[in-house]
Design an enzyme around this catalytic site. Structure first.
Site, PDB file in Angstrom:
ATOM      1  N   GLU A   1      47.246  30.232  39.539  1.00  0.00           N
ATOM      2  CA  GLU A   1      47.665  30.646  38.204  1.00  0.00           C
ATOM      3  C   GLU A   1      48.250  29.457  37.440  1.00  0.00           C
ATOM      4  O   GLU A   1      49.039  28.687  37.973  1.00  0.00           O
ATOM      5  CB  GLU A   1      48.717  31.753  38.322  1.00  0.00           C
TER       6      GLU A   1
ATOM      7  N   CYS B   1      48.364  37.191  39.659  1.00  0.00           N
ATOM      8  CA  CYS B   1      49.752  37.258  40.122  1.00  0.00           C
ATOM      9  C   CYS B   1      50.356  38.671  40.079  1.00  0.00           C
ATOM     10  O   CYS B   1      50.073  39.486  40.950  1.00  0.00           O
ATOM     11  CB  CYS B   1      50.599  36.268  39.331  1.00  0.00           C
TER      12      CYS B   1
ATOM     13  N   LYS C   1      45.617  38.085  31.365  1.00  0.00           N
ATOM     14  CA  LYS C   1      46.486  38.808  32.296  1.00  0.00           C
ATOM     15  C   LYS C   1      47.051  40.087  31.675  1.00  0.00           C
ATOM     16  O   LYS C   1      47.662  40.064  30.610  1.00  0.00           O
ATOM     17  CB  LYS C   1      47.634  37.892  32.729  1.00  0.00           C
TER      18      LYS C   1
END
Length: 300
Positions: A58, A187, A153
């Site tokens: 990430e 994540c 995300k």
């Protein structure tokens, strides 16, 4: 649900696989220095075993920045690249590496989209944003030839303030590449299983998680990755960073987990290294036929 243009119903998961070698690139990221991090990643990729897909962590070009002003790479919406995707220096580097390696290259990048005031969705929160700018934690899946798929995300890390400056994505991403279908997450997405649910109507083979997941929460990382692989009857390819940034320390935990919950391959903790593994797709196919978890599951 977004699937790249080359993904079709006739491209059944686990069938007709041309290449299932995946390289996990556990890097130590230099804070806010895309050029340095591109060089580190490139050297690691060139030394790694030949692969079909190379996966980076990430925000691999800068480190995880919850205050991205001056750190996020700028992409300009009106001046889109020929692929139709607004571009930045790291994305152009990823395209070059994909062509050089004849492989897919992927990972997330902190980007800043500059928009004309005439198309602003809403004014920024006072003191937190800038007029005409939107920040995204953006995953790029880059294939040779310049085809780019994008995922912003979805689950922003509110505990760290990511939601205050970044804009959350709305659409998941699944990408077909050389006979396999990859589902993409970043994540904090790991903590929300419905978001990555594998279904009989729209199955995938490999779940990719890229992260900047600190060592203070390493136990949940290990446990949840194994759970996602088991419940979705898929491979999980997880790539975390090592080293430190201004806020946290990271000890890695990058690994490939199979549908049984077994760790097939893993990077050494606290070490920047690449691990390449061949996915045993035939074994996964037979397991799904014998034990049809996906056929019995609920549709989200």
């Amino acid at each position: 649900m977004k699937i790249s243009d080359s993904a079709r119903n006739e491209s059944s998961p686990c069938g007709g696989v041309r290449g299932g070698r995946i390289s996990l690139l556990q890097t130590d990221i230099v804070w806010a220095d895309p050029a340095a991090n591109q060089k580190i990643a490139e050297e690691m990729m060139l030394k790694a075993e030949k692969s079909d897909i190379y996966v980076l962590p990430e925000m691999f070009s800068t480190g995880f920045a919850t205050q991205p002003q001056g750190i996020a790479e700028v992409v300009t919406v009106p001046d889109a690249s020929p692929s139709g995707i607004p571009t930045c220096g790291t994305l152009e580097w990823m395209k070059r590496m994909a062509d050089k390696l004849d492989a897919a290259v992927c990972g997330s990048v902190a980007v800043c989209e500059e928009k004309p005031s005439s198309i602003l969705d809403s004014p920024p929160v006072e003191g937190l944003g800038e007029v005409g700018k939107s920040f995204f934690n953006r995953f790029y899946f880059v294939k040779p030839g310049g085809e780019v798929s994008v995922y912003n995300k979805k689950h922003l890390f509110t505990y760290g303030g990511e939601h205050l400056r970044f804009t959350a994505g709305e659409e998941p991403l699944r990408v077909e590449w050389r006979g396999l279908i990859y589902n993409i997450c970043i994540c904090y997405d790991l903590r929300f299983p419905i978001w990555s649910r594998n279904t009989k109507e729209n199955p995938y083979d490999v779940q990719i998680y890229v992260a900047s997941w600190p060592d203070s929460r390493r136990a949940p990382w290990d446990a949840l990755l194994r759970a996602r692989a088991i419940e979705n009857q898929c491979f999980v390819a997880a790539v975390n960073r090592v080293g430190s940034d201004p806020s946290c320390h990271y000890n890695g935990g990058s690994c490939l987990i199979d549908a049984y919950g077994n760790t097939v391959a893993a990077c050494e903790d606290n070490k920047a290294e690449a691990v390449t593994v061949e996915l045993d797709i035939e074994r996964l196919r037979k397991f799904r036929e014998k034990f049809p978890v996906l056929m019995d599951g609920d549709t989200p």
